[in-house]
Every structure is written in structure tokens, then in C-alpha cells.
Design an enzyme around this catalytic site. Sequence first.
Site, short mmCIF file in Angstrom:
data_model
loop_
_atom_site.label_atom_id
_atom_site.label_comp_id
_atom_site.label_asym_id
_atom_site.label_seq_id
_atom_site.Cartn_x
_atom_site.Cartn_y
_atom_site.Cartn_z
N ASP A 42 1.13 -1.19 -0.38
CA ASP A 42 -0.10 0.36 -0.29
C ASP A 42 1.08 1.00 0.24
O ASP A 42 1.83 1.40 1.07
CB ASP A 42 -0.81 0.06 1.13
CG ASP A 42 -2.14 1.02 1.24
OD1 ASP A 42 -1.84 1.91 0.82
OD2 ASP A 42 -2.74 0.83 1.86
N VAL A 43 0.50 1.99 -1.18
CA VAL A 43 1.62 2.91 -1.01
C VAL A 43 1.54 4.46 0.21
O VAL A 43 2.50 5.15 -0.06
CB VAL A 43 2.02 3.60 -2.35
CG1 VAL A 43 1.94 2.52 -3.02
CG2 VAL A 43 0.64 4.44 -3.30
N TYR A 58 -6.58 16.00 -6.46
CA TYR A 58 -5.60 15.05 -7.23
C TYR A 58 -4.59 16.43 -8.44
O TYR A 58 -3.68 16.11 -8.23
CB TYR A 58 -6.50 14.03 -7.81
CG TYR A 58 -6.32 13.57 -9.22
CD1 TYR A 58 -5.97 12.22 -8.85
CD2 TYR A 58 -5.82 13.88 -10.01
CE1 TYR A 58 -5.80 11.58 -10.47
CE2 TYR A 58 -5.59 12.90 -11.18
CZ TYR A 58 -5.34 12.06 -11.14
OH TYR A 58 -4.70 11.10 -12.00
N LYS A 76 -0.51 15.87 -8.34
CA LYS A 76 -0.22 15.55 -9.68
C LYS A 76 0.71 16.56 -10.45
O LYS A 76 1.77 16.26 -10.66
CB LYS A 76 -1.03 15.60 -10.81
CG LYS A 76 -1.82 13.96 -10.66
CD LYS A 76 -0.68 12.67 -10.62
CE LYS A 76 -1.72 11.69 -10.65
NZ LYS A 76 -0.71 10.96 -10.39
N THR A 97 -8.88 3.31 -18.45
CA THR A 97 -8.86 2.52 -17.55
C THR A 97 -9.96 2.13 -16.46
O THR A 97 -10.44 2.83 -16.31
CB THR A 97 -6.99 2.84 -16.86
OG1 THR A 97 -7.15 3.79 -15.82
CG2 THR A 97 -6.25 2.52 -17.98
P1 NAI Z 1 -6.05 2.26 -12.39
O1 NAI Z 1 -7.16 2.02 -11.65
O2 NAI Z 1 -6.30 1.02 -13.96
O3 NAI Z 1 -5.12 1.57 -11.77
C1 NAI Z 1 -4.02 1.60 -10.74
C2 NAI Z 1 -3.50 1.04 -10.21
O4 NAI Z 1 -3.17 1.41 -8.86
C3 NAI Z 1 -4.35 -0.10 -9.06
O5 NAI Z 1 -3.64 -1.81 -10.04
C4 NAI Z 1 -4.70 0.06 -8.01
O6 NAI Z 1 -5.23 -1.56 -7.40
C5 NAI Z 1 -3.31 0.33 -7.41
N1 NAI Z 1 -3.74 1.35 -6.59
C6 NAI Z 1 -4.51 2.45 -5.85
N2 NAI Z 1 -4.19 2.92 -4.69
C7 NAI Z 1 -2.63 1.86 -4.36
C8 NAI Z 1 -2.40 2.36 -3.29
N3 NAI Z 1 -2.95 2.43 -1.84
N4 NAI Z 1 -1.91 0.84 -3.28
C9 NAI Z 1 -0.85 -0.22 -3.94
N5 NAI Z 1 -1.21 0.22 -5.14
C10 NAI Z 1 -2.67 1.45 -5.42
O7 NAI Z 1 -6.13 3.35 -13.17
P2 NAI Z 1 -4.58 3.89 -14.13
O8 NAI Z 1 -5.04 5.11 -14.90
O9 NAI Z 1 -3.66 3.07 -14.75
O10 NAI Z 1 -3.72 4.44 -12.86
C11 NAI Z 1 -2.41 4.27 -13.14
C12 NAI Z 1 -2.01 6.30 -12.90
O11 NAI Z 1 -1.97 6.67 -13.74
C13 NAI Z 1 -2.24 6.75 -11.53
O12 NAI Z 1 -1.40 7.48 -10.87
C14 NAI Z 1 -3.13 7.71 -11.75
O13 NAI Z 1 -3.63 8.87 -11.12
C15 NAI Z 1 -2.53 8.64 -13.52
N6 NAI Z 1 -3.20 8.95 -14.38
C16 NAI Z 1 -3.92 8.58 -14.76
C17 NAI Z 1 -4.97 8.72 -16.10
C18 NAI Z 1 -6.10 8.19 -16.65
O14 NAI Z 1 -6.40 8.40 -17.81
N7 NAI Z 1 -6.53 6.92 -16.40
C19 NAI Z 1 -4.45 10.34 -16.77
C20 NAI Z 1 -3.71 10.51 -15.64
C21 NAI Z 1 -2.85 9.79 -14.99
#
Ligand code: NAI
Length: 295
Positions: free
Chosen positions: A61-62, A154, A158, A189
Site C-alpha cells: 500500500d503506497v 488530485y 500531480k 482504465t
Molecule cells: P487503474 O485504477 O487502472 O490502476 C491503478 C492501480 O493502482 C491499481 O492496480 C490499484 O490497485 C493501484 N493502487 C491504488 N491505490 C493504491 C495504493 N494505495 N497502494 C498500491 N497500489 C494502489 O488506474 P490507471 O489509470 O492505470 O492509473 C495509474 C496512474 O495513472 C495513477 O497515478 C493515475 O493517477 C494516473 N493517471 C491516469 C489517467 C487516466 O486517464 N487513466 C490520467 C492521468 C493520470
Amino acid sequence: MGTRLERKLAFITGACSGIGQATAELFIAEGARVLAADIQDEAGAALEARFPGRLKYARCDVTQPAQIQAAIDRAAAEFGGLDIVFNNAGAGGQRGGMEEMTVEGWDQTMNLLLRSVMCGTMYALPHLKARGGGAIVNTASISALAAGYAPVAYSTAKAAVLHFSKVTAADLARHRIRVNAVVPGFIATQIFGTGFGLDRAGAEAMAATLSERGAKLQPAARVGRAGDVAEAVLYLCSDAASFVTGTHIVVDGGMTIGPRSSWDPEVPNAVREALGITPEMLQALADAAKAKARG
Ligand code: NAI
């Protein structure tokens, strides 16, 4: 199978879904071994089964610094070192603007999105130094660049991730450690669904809806996919980017190029409208210019 990350050892947070998972898969396809850190044990076990010997899952858990340190130390111990860190895990955090804000929500969002990145960097540092250098990539967002894309907490976190990537690039250059960020736009996602409190299956359904309907969100005229961001992360972590540090790559299909009217002919230009310039006036100007050119 490629060789762009041959023999590289990588630590990826949020590796069990979306951008992190796509990056883990691409890294493995390019020769790396990956410690996948996340809080989804089932998905982590499934990934381990798919990539025996290439991927290990660690529950981490980050928002808990000690868990980040333990997972990074485990990665270095199991693989015999560490070359790459992708600080990527995240979620929507505190919803809304200042009227919805709570101190607890703010702190939780900062711990999840910003302190986690600092901890990932801090705890990886001795291991990267021991290898004589390395590459760190942090996931920011287009909400770091302008208002209107995500909630206040958020977006602020960022923006800080983006700046943290720059100042640590300066700080760590002496150790031959490069630090960069990726700046995703709207990527299909599960993050949108989980932000609305849906379970992973519901969130996947919402991601599928975005996949179907999201093409018109940006000039690229197709939806953004996790693999689009993974390609940028791969580049930044590879030797091809050995002269690239302290910067970021925007992967948004052109969403932040400018106002929608700058690329979508169906959207009226608000400035022209405010000036009272009508399409008929523009047509008359164009006709006159053509007539003049013809003599
Ligand atoms: P996602 O929900 O598909 O993946 C996020 C992952 O982070 C999940 O596997 C989740 O279990 C894990 N996670 C969440 N909280 C956690 C915690 N406390 N400790 C460890 N792992 C944890 O979402 P996505 O889109 O792949 O997100 C990845 C990154 O990209 C994030 O930082 C998000 O803010 C960023 N992002 C995503 C965008 C989008 O449009 N999907 C746009 C801009 C940034």
C-alpha cells in the site's frame, strides 16, 4: 520480444491494472524483470502465473512508507539489484473542489499520489546508487498542466509530482540517475470507475464505455490506451533516453494542444464570436483573397 530493457530490474507500483500493468507487460517483453507492487492480491497472483520467473508480486500500500521500503528492498534482494522505478500507483482521491474539501481527504490524496512518489524515490536511491545509476519515471497527469481535468486535490498532487520529477532529476544527476514524468490524458482504465466507488468489475465496464465513446475527446480521434503511456515509460527508462532527464512526455492524443475550437471544426470559436466575426464574414474574406490571387 525486444531487448530494450535486457537484464534490467524494475519496480512498478500500481502494476496490477491499467497503465502500471501495461508497463509491466511491455517491460517484460523487452527483457526486464519486474517487481509488481499493488494492493490487488488476486490480480498480482494472476500476473505471477502469467510471467513465471519474470514478475513477482508484492502487496504494497503506497500510502504506507514502510510497505514501500519493504517492497523495494525485496525487489533488490530477489533480483540482485534495481535499475528502474516507476512510481505510478494512484486513484482519484478527494473528490470535487474546495466546497467538498476535507483536511483528511486532502492528506490522504497527498499521501497516495505525492508522498508515495517521494518514498519510492527515497527508498530506491541506495539500490540505484549501488548499480551506478538508473531511471525513475513518475506518473503525473494533464491535470498538472491546467484546470478542468480532475479534482482540486488530485490536480495539485500531480502538479507537485511533475515538479518533484524535475528537482530530483537535478538532485540525483550526480548519481547518474535520470528522473522524468509521464503525463497521461484520458486513458481508458479502471481509475474513473473506482473513483465513483465501483468495484473492479464495474470500473472495467466504465473503462469499456470510455473505450467506445472516448474517441472524440481529443484531436487524435481515438481513445487513449494504457499501452500508449507504457510506450512512453519504456522509452524514458531505456538507454535510448540516456540524455533525457528532468522532463516529461505528454501522452494525451493532443487534448492539451489548445481549446477544443482550435482542432474541432464543429465547435465555434468563442473569441471570434465575442468579436462579432460571423462565418459569412470569414467566407467573404476568403472569397476576396481568392479573387485577388486570380487577378
Ligand atoms: P487503474 O485504477 O487502472 O490502476 C491503478 C492501480 O493502482 C491499481 O492496480 C490499484 O490497485 C493501484 N493502487 C491504488 N491505490 C493504491 C495504493 N494505495 N497502494 C498500491 N497500489 C494502489 O488506474 P490507471 O489509470 O492505470 O492509473 C495509474 C496512474 O495513472 C495513477 O497515478 C493515475 O493517477 C494516473 N493517471 C491516469 C489517467 C487516466 O486517464 N487513466 C490520467 C492521468 C493520470
